[in-house]
Design a protein around this motif. Structure first.
Motif, PDB file in Angstrom:
ATOM      1  N   LEU A   1      -2.004  12.766 -41.798  1.00 50.47           N
ATOM      2  CA  LEU A   1      -2.445  14.226 -41.730  1.00 50.47           C
ATOM      3  C   LEU A   1      -1.552  15.014 -41.304  1.00 50.47           C
ATOM      4  O   LEU A   1      -1.141  16.287 -42.000  1.00 50.47           O
ATOM      5  N   ILE A   2      -0.688  14.636 -40.101  1.00 47.74           N
ATOM      6  CA  ILE A   2       0.401  15.549 -39.667  1.00 47.74           C
ATOM      7  C   ILE A   2       1.405  15.621 -40.739  1.00 47.74           C
ATOM      8  O   ILE A   2       2.084  16.804 -40.843  1.00 47.74           O
ATOM      9  N   GLY A   3       1.969  14.625 -41.272  1.00 50.26           N
ATOM     10  CA  GLY A   3       2.940  14.487 -42.210  1.00 50.26           C
ATOM     11  C   GLY A   3       2.601  15.404 -43.301  1.00 50.26           C
ATOM     12  O   GLY A   3       3.618  16.027 -43.873  1.00 50.26           O
ATOM     13  N   ALA A   4       1.437  15.399 -43.853  1.00 53.72           N
ATOM     14  CA  ALA A   4       1.001  16.017 -44.910  1.00 53.72           C
ATOM     15  C   ALA A   4       1.153  17.591 -44.595  1.00 53.72           C
ATOM     16  O   ALA A   4       1.493  18.437 -45.616  1.00 53.72           O
ATOM     17  N   MET A   5       0.708  17.661 -43.312  1.00 53.24           N
ATOM     18  CA  MET A   5       0.802  19.317 -43.228  1.00 53.24           C
ATOM     19  C   MET A   5       2.245  19.752 -42.948  1.00 53.24           C
ATOM     20  O   MET A   5       2.530  20.851 -43.408  1.00 53.24           O
ATOM     21  N   ALA A   6       3.054  18.953 -42.516  1.00 51.83           N
ATOM     22  CA  ALA A   6       4.623  19.460 -42.309  1.00 51.83           C
ATOM     23  C   ALA A   6       5.119  19.470 -43.840  1.00 51.83           C
ATOM     24  O   ALA A   6       5.775  20.424 -43.980  1.00 51.83           O
ATOM     25  N   LEU A   7       4.819  18.466 -44.682  1.00 51.27           N
ATOM     26  CA  LEU A   7       5.096  18.678 -46.265  1.00 51.27           C
ATOM     27  C   LEU A   7       4.641  19.932 -46.880  1.00 51.27           C
ATOM     28  O   LEU A   7       5.391  20.410 -47.602  1.00 51.27           O
ATOM     29  N   PHE A   8       3.464  20.333 -46.491  1.00 54.52           N
ATOM     30  CA  PHE A   8       2.943  21.504 -47.169  1.00 54.52           C
ATOM     31  C   PHE A   8       3.634  22.718 -46.680  1.00 54.52           C
ATOM     32  O   PHE A   8       4.110  23.539 -47.429  1.00 54.52           O
ATOM     33  N   THR A   9       4.013  22.841 -45.202  1.00 53.40           N
ATOM     34  CA  THR A   9       4.665  23.828 -44.873  1.00 53.40           C
ATOM     35  C   THR A   9       5.921  23.995 -45.433  1.00 53.40           C
ATOM     36  O   THR A   9       6.558  25.026 -45.876  1.00 53.40           O
ATOM     37  N   LEU A  10       6.795  22.782 -45.486  1.00 53.09           N
ATOM     38  CA  LEU A  10       8.070  22.737 -46.064  1.00 53.09           C
ATOM     39  C   LEU A  10       8.054  23.117 -47.637  1.00 53.09           C
ATOM     40  O   LEU A  10       8.835  23.884 -48.181  1.00 53.09           O
TER      41      LEU A  10
END
Length: 324
Positions: free
Chosen positions: A148-157
Motif C-alpha cells: 500500500l505504501i509503495g503504491a502510494m509512493a509510485l502514484f506520487t512519482l
C-alpha cells in the motif's frame, strides 16, 4: 549437576527484548510509513544489563569465575574473554589462583556478597546460545502494508512526471507551482524507494553477521555441554548432528520459526567451519578414534572446572552449580 548443565547446553533460544519494535498502542499509519523508509524503531538494551548479569553470575558461582564460564555467557573469543576478565579483576578487586595443573581461576571474594545486593533485580547472565539473534527486519510492516505504501509512493512519482506535461499547461501553473507540485514530490517519491534500497544492503550484511554468530553459538552449546559432561571425547560428526537437532527443535516452534528462518538452511560446512574456529580458540586436542573419526578433547576447560570446584571449597561453598 553435570546432567542439568549438559541438557541446558543443547537447548537454543532466541532473544526478543533487544529487537522488539516500539510503536504506539494504536499503531498509527504514519508509523508504518516511517518504518517503510527508515526501518522499524528498535529498543536499545539498558547499558548496564550485561554488567549486572555477569555480577549476578559471579555471585551465583560463589565468587569464582573461569574464562570458560565467561566465554559461555558472552559467546566471545578467548582473547576477548581474557580482556573482559582483566577488566573485572581491576574493577571488583578480584584475584587469580593457579591450580597444580596450571589452570587459572578468578576469585571475587567481595562480590560473593555485594554482587547479590547489586543484582537483586537481575538474573545471572544466560548462556550465549540462549541469545540467538532473529533476523533484522527491513520495515517491520506486513506485506500488505508495504504494498500500500509503495503504491502510494509510485502514484506520487507518476503524477510528478505526468502532471507538468498534461495538467499544468491546462491549469496555467507557473514555475513556482511546478517546483512545489512536481519537483519536490518527485524527489520525495524517489527517496521513498532509494532509502530502503540503501538500507537493504546494511540489513542484509547485519543479518549475515547474525547468522554466523547464531551458528557459532549453536555449536558452542554442544561443545560446552560436552565439557561439563562425563564423555571422554567429542566426535566431530556428532556435533553436526546435535546442532542440526537443536536447530530443528527451535524452528519447529511457531513463535520462533518466522524469526529464525535462516537457521533452517544451515549446511554441514557452516557447522564444521564454526566448530573449527571454536576448536582453535579453545585449544582443543584433536585425535582419531578406531573408526577413523575425528574426536576432540578439551583438557584445559575441564581442568578449569576442577580448579573452580576446589576454589569454591577453599572459599566456603555456597549454593553454586558447575560452570557451563
Amino acid at each position: 549437576t553435570r546432567a542439568t548443565e549438559s541438557r541446558q547446553g543443547g537447548e537454543l533460544r532466541y532473544v526478543t527484548d533487544v529487537y522488539e519494535t516500539r510503536r504506539s498502542k494504536r499503531h498509527h499509519f504514519y508509523e508504518d510509513v516511517f518504518a517503510f523508509v527508515f526501518g522499524p524503531p528498535v529498543a536499545d538494551p539498558p547499558p548496564l544489563t550485561a554488567e549486572r548479569e555477569i555480577l549476578a553470575s559471579i555471585h551465583q558461582r560463589d565468587g569464582v569465575l573461569t574464562l570458560t564460564a565467561l566465554q559461555s555467557r558472552t559467546g566471545s573469543s578467548l582473547a576477548e574473554a581474557d580482556q573482559e576478565m582483566a577488566r573485572l579483576l581491576g574493577a571488583y578487586q578480584g584475584d587469580v589462583q593457579v591450580s597444580d595443573e596450571g589452570a587459572l581461576v578468578y576469585t571475587f571474594q567481595d562480590l560473593r556478597v555485594t554482587a547479590g545486593e547489586e543484582g537483586k533485580e537481575n538474573t545471572p547472565a544466560p548462556p550465549a546460545w540462549h541469545r540467538l539473534q532473529p533476523q533484522q527486519q527491513l520495515t517491520g510492516n506486513s506485506t500488505g502494508r508495504n504494498v500500500l505504501i509503495g503504491a502510494m509512493a509510485l502514484f506520487t512519482l507518476f503524477m510528478s512526471l505526468v502532471s507538468p506535461l498534461i495538467l499544468f499547461p491546462i491549469l496555467n501553473i507557473g514555475a513556482i507551482g511546478v517546483a512545489f507540485l512536481a519537483v519536490i514530490p518527485f524527489f520525495v517519491s524517489v527517496a521513498f524507494f532509494a532509502i530502503p534500497v540503501i538500507r537493504w544492503f546494511a540489513v542484509s550484511a547485519e543479518n549475515r553477521a547474525r547468522h554466523v554468530r547464531n551458528v557459532h553459538r549453536s555449536v558452542l552449546s554442544v561443545v560446552h555441554a560436552h565439557i561439563v559432561s562425563d564423555e571422554p571425547h567429542l566426535v566431530q560428526e556428532a556435533v553436526v548432528g546435535r546442532v542440526r537437532e537443536a536447530l530443528h527443535k527451535l524452528n519447529d516452534r511457531p513463535e520462533t520459526s518466522r524469526m529464525m528462518t535462516s537457521l533452517s538452511t544451515v549446511g554441514d560446512k557452516e557447522i564444521t567451519r564454526a566448530l573449527d574456529a571454536i576448536m582453535k580458540d579453545l585449544e582443543a586436542e584433536p585425535d582419531v578414534d578406531a573408526d577413523g573419526r575425528l574426536t576432540l578433547r578439551f583438557p584445559r576447560q575441564r581442568e578449569e572446572l576442577r580448579a573452580a570446584e576446589a576454589a569454591r571449597d577453599q572459599l566456603g561453598r555456597g549454593e553454586v552449580g558447575l560452570e557451563a
